[in-house]
Design a protein around this motif. Structure first.
Motif, PDB file in Angstrom:
ATOM      1  N   GLU A 161      -9.591  -1.793   7.405  1.00 35.57           N
ATOM      2  CA  GLU A 161      -8.634  -2.799   7.880  1.00 35.57           C
ATOM      3  C   GLU A 161      -8.993  -4.187   7.385  1.00 35.57           C
ATOM      4  OE1 GLU A 161      -7.717  -0.084  11.844  1.00 35.57           O
ATOM      5  OE2 GLU A 161      -9.036  -1.844  11.987  1.00 35.57           O
TER       6      GLU A 161
ATOM      7  N   THR B 244      -2.790  -1.709  12.405  1.00 37.03           N
ATOM      8  CA  THR B 244      -2.394  -3.030  11.923  1.00 37.03           C
ATOM      9  C   THR B 244      -2.351  -4.073  13.031  1.00 37.03           C
ATOM     10  OG1 THR B 244      -0.052  -2.413  12.128  1.00 37.03           O
ATOM     11  CG2 THR B 244      -1.105  -2.069   9.993  1.00 37.03           C
TER      12      THR B 244
ATOM     13  N   ILE C 276       1.775  -3.428   6.443  1.00 37.54           N
ATOM     14  CA  ILE C 276       0.911  -2.490   5.739  1.00 37.54           C
ATOM     15  C   ILE C 276       1.555  -1.112   5.832  1.00 37.54           C
ATOM     16  CG2 ILE C 276      -1.357  -1.423   5.671  1.00 37.54           C
ATOM     17  CD1 ILE C 276      -1.322  -4.444   4.959  1.00 37.54           C
TER      18      ILE C 276
ATOM     19  N   ALA D 126      -3.354  -8.657   2.445  1.00 34.15           N
ATOM     20  CA  ALA D 126      -2.280  -9.443   3.044  1.00 34.15           C
ATOM     21  C   ALA D 126      -2.501 -10.932   2.818  1.00 34.15           C
ATOM     22  CB  ALA D 126      -2.181  -9.132   4.538  1.00 34.15           C
TER      23      ALA D 126
ATOM     24  N   LEU E  80      -7.441  -4.358   4.044  1.00 32.53           N
ATOM     25  CA  LEU E  80      -6.008  -4.613   4.161  1.00 32.53           C
ATOM     26  C   LEU E  80      -5.727  -6.069   4.511  1.00 32.53           C
ATOM     27  CD1 LEU E  80      -4.937  -1.390   6.118  1.00 32.53           C
ATOM     28  CD2 LEU E  80      -4.743  -1.822   3.657  1.00 32.53           C
TER      29      LEU E  80
ATOM     30  N   ASN F 183       1.997   2.643   6.378  1.00 28.40           N
ATOM     31  CA  ASN F 183       1.244   3.575   7.210  1.00 28.40           C
ATOM     32  C   ASN F 183       2.108   4.801   7.477  1.00 28.40           C
ATOM     33  OD1 ASN F 183      -0.971   4.500   8.618  1.00 28.40           O
ATOM     34  ND2 ASN F 183      -1.047   2.803  10.068  1.00 28.40           N
TER      35      ASN F 183
ATOM     36  N   GLY G  70       0.792  -1.216   0.000  1.00 24.36           N
ATOM     37  CA  GLY G  70       0.000   0.000   0.000  1.00 24.36           C
ATOM     38  C   GLY G  70       0.825   1.268   0.000  1.00 24.36           C
TER      39      GLY G  70
END
Length: 690
Positions: A223, A276, A249, A230, A226, A251, A188
């Motif tokens: 999330e 995360t 991730i 993953a 995400l 950030n 990301g």
């Protein structure tokens, strides 16, 4: 297969041994997370907790946009050797690369005893983010593109991909397997608050995910998205290649999971968390998650306004990092930290003085080393410098409105900090160096002569160069003036007690080492237009913005708008920086007195000056386009000009000052060479001791 990997960890040998970078990593799992450690795993079954020092590498060089992927294999090979020689061991890329990148990395690592480990990203299409503001938007179109890039990234790293061409994206045949040196994934980009909030608002039903490798706890809809990303990455690699590596991730501070009650822009910089910790590894994902953050010392403002981070005179950058590490159960990697060596400036930390720009190359290294020490002291598992090479295509908030967006890569804007984060610079083509000698001007004819003074001009992709000679002139004390016309019809024929044969927009006042500066006509003052006329951050002087006002003043850059601090109720002042004030010194990298921010140098009977193009109103020197009439409705217009008219006179001149046109051929491909900044050598020594 994932369960088998998990079982294998239980029988590892004792950890903590000291290894060299020549030791081969475990092909099945080259790295894993162990508590708050990031652990390298070796082929003989031993492990070592690592601190990851490294650099980020962008996809562009001078003269190109990143989507062109113009960096060649030969250039990568040269860069990898220099990065390894700087005594760091990790490189990070944000996007899928062309085959040349993986070919070069495989070749370099196979031929050296100092190989580089790779942290590989998977990028998100930012145009689609703006279009949908929903990770599940467009009937899944955004997610489909992102997930396809993740799958391609896995296959590319393993040298097993055939990717069809797509504008702005890497493609080709991938046969070089670099998985042996790839130690993790960072998925990301820096998530914007409106994208996260939009996803959460549009998908309230998406509150959990349970996959083979990833599950969620107390997750937001974003999330969950995400977690799905993953899961795809881990599944693709585990099931297709029988290997795993840690996943993070991407950030940054804006969407960190912490509360910042004194953030002056909470609707932007503290509006929504991306946590995360809500992504959990199942037993089948043995490599584990780590946390990845981009953290700079000057933005967002809570870094230095939060009372917790400045109490007792402590270092606010270190205090924030400690707060971040304390929150996480995962190891925390600072995957971006950086200082630009630009002439311009965009933000400054008032506590530490660290700034986004206006740091010379020595100061750049000094502050990078200080941040690296903080990263270590906070208990992070590594820090990656942003960035290896300067990136001319980048834009900065306080200068982007004054340049042509489609032409940024083709000239060097020293006023834009975002262009100058690199440790590797691209010189701009001229053989002129501010070094106190005039050898490079031999054979150049005077452009203008007046009152016993002579003015010479030259240029390259970054600067307009001037040299002034004068009989009996004491350049340390005498006051001279260079009138500059950039955009006819926008300035004044008079100013500073002088009269000119054309209307001019800028006056270069040469007044010795401490008071040499560029002044701007009030009608052509982009700073006054943007922050006085349009935003009323300060009061306008009556008549100031009218043409032919004859009023010339300092050239400013905005650093921060007035802000209200929620916790304290304090209102900050509008911050600005006089970017027109020129610095005296030598810009010769070979000199012991080298100062990369030097603007002029006084020699024996002459003064030599370089003026960044944006400082004198050019929006794109490569096509000779400057700012037009600022007060035309519809924003700042571009005006095609013939070049720049220049004159020379004494500050006390009573005659009309003549000017002459200096022009040049347009260019599309800038003439550049690579140059390691002074910061490189200083960092090389620093990393050798760690």
């Amino acid at each position: 297969m994932g369960a088998g990997l998990a079982v294998g960890i239980g029988g590892l040998a004792a950890v903590g041994c000291t290894r060299t970078r020549t030791s081969p990593l475990d092909a099945a799992m080259p790295a894993r997370v162990r508590g708050r450690d990031f652990v390298l795993r070796y082929a003989d079954g031993t492990e070592e907790a690592a601190f990851l020092d490294g650099v980020n590498i962008g996809a562009a060089k001078a003269g190109s946009f990143p989507g062109e992927f113009a960096i060649t294999k030969e250039e990568y090979l040269r860069w990898f050797a220099l990065i390894s020689a700087m005594n760091v061991q990790v490189i990070r890329v944000y996007v899928n690369q062309m085959p040349a990148f993986y070919d070069a990395l495989a070749q370099f690592n196979a031929s050296t005893d100092r190989p580089l480990y790779l942290l590989h990203g998977a990028y998100c299409n930012e145009d689609m983010i703006e279009e949908y503001l929903d990770a599940f938007g467009g009937d899944g179109a955004f997610k489909d593109v992102f997930f396809a890039d993740i799958e391609n990234a896995v296959d590319m790293v393993h040298g097993n991909a055939e990717v069809a061409p797509r504008p702005g994206n890497a493609s080709g045949t991938y046969t070089s397997d670099v998985s042996a040196w790839t130690i993790g994934w960072i998925l990301g980009i820096e998530w914007t608050a409106d994208f996260v909030l939009g996803t959460n608002a549009a998908n309230p039903q998406r509150t959990s995910f349970s996959g083979t490798y990833v599950r969620t706890e107390d997750a937001s809809p974003f999330e969950v998205f995400l977690a799905e990303a993953a899961e795809l990455c881990i599944a693709r690699e585990t099931e297709a290649y029988g290997t795993q590596r840690p996943v993070a991730i991407c950030n940054w501070c804006t969407t960190d999971p912490l509360d910042h009650p004194n953030e002056p822009s909470p609707e932007m910089e503290d509006a929504v968390p991306v946590d995360t910790e809500h992504l959990r590894a199942t037993d089948a994902f043995a490599a584990g998650f780590f946390a990845s953050y981009h953290v700079y010392p000057y933005y967002p403002e809570f870094i230095f306004y939060d009372s917790r981070y400045v109490a007792g005179g402590q270092d606010p950058y270190l205090a924030y990092l400690k707060d971040l590490v304390a929150y996480h159960s995962q190891p925390v990697l600072i995957s971006e930290y950086g200082i630009p060596s630009s002439r311009g400036i965009a933000h400054r930390n008032p506590v530490t003085g660290m700034s986004q720009g206006h740091a010379n190359e020595a100061r750049q290294a000094e502050w990078l080393m200080a941040m690296n020490r903080d990263i270590r002291a906070a208990g992070c598992v590594g820090g990656l410098i942003f960035t290896w090479q300067d990136e001319w295509f980048k834009r900065t908030w306080n200068s982007m409105d004054y340049e042509s967006a489609s032409r940024r890569p083709f000239w060097y804007n020293a006023q834009s900090p975002e262009e100058c984060f690199g440790l590797l610079a691209f010189t701009t083509g001229s053989n002129i160096t501010l070094d106190g000698t005039d050898a490079a001007w031999k054979g150049v004819k005077p452009l203008a002569e007046h009152e016993g003074l002579s003015l010479y001009a030259s240029h390259d992709a970054g600067y307009l160069y001037l040299l002034v000679r004068g009989e009996g002139v004491d350049f340390e004390h005498d006051a001279l003036c260079v009138p500059i016309q950039v955009s006819p019809g926008q300035g004044s024929h008079k100013g500073a007690g002088l009269t000119f044969d054309v209307d001019v927009q800028f006056l270069l006042q040469i007044c010795g080492c401490d008071a040499t500066r560029v002044l701007v006509d009030a009608h052509y003052d982009a700073f006054a237009y943007s922050y006085g006329h349009m935003n009323a951050f300060f009061d306008a002087i009556p008549g100031q913005y009218e043409a032919e006002s004859g009023s010339f003043g300092p050239v400013w850059l905005a650093m921060n708008r007035p802000m209200l601090l929620p916790e304290s109720g304090e209102r900050t002042e509008f911050e600005r920086f006089e970017t027109g004030l020129l610095a005296c010194g030598t810009a010769d990298p070979a000199s012991a007195e080298y100062d990369s921010l030097a603007d002029f140098c006084i020699g024996d009977g002459f003064v030599e000056i370089r003026l960044p193009w944006m400082l004198i109103g050019f929006m794109d020197p490569s096509t000779k386009r400057a700012m037009g009439n600022l007060y035309t409705p519809g924003g700042i217009p571009e005006a095609a000009v013939d070049g720049v008219r220049l004159g020379i006179c004494r500050a006390t001149s009573t005659s009309v000052v003549p000017t002459a046109l200096y022009s040049w051929d347009n260019w599309d491909v800038p003439e550049t060479k690579e140059r390691l900044k002074a910061s490189y050598d200083l960092l090389q020594d620093y990393f050798a001791g760690n």
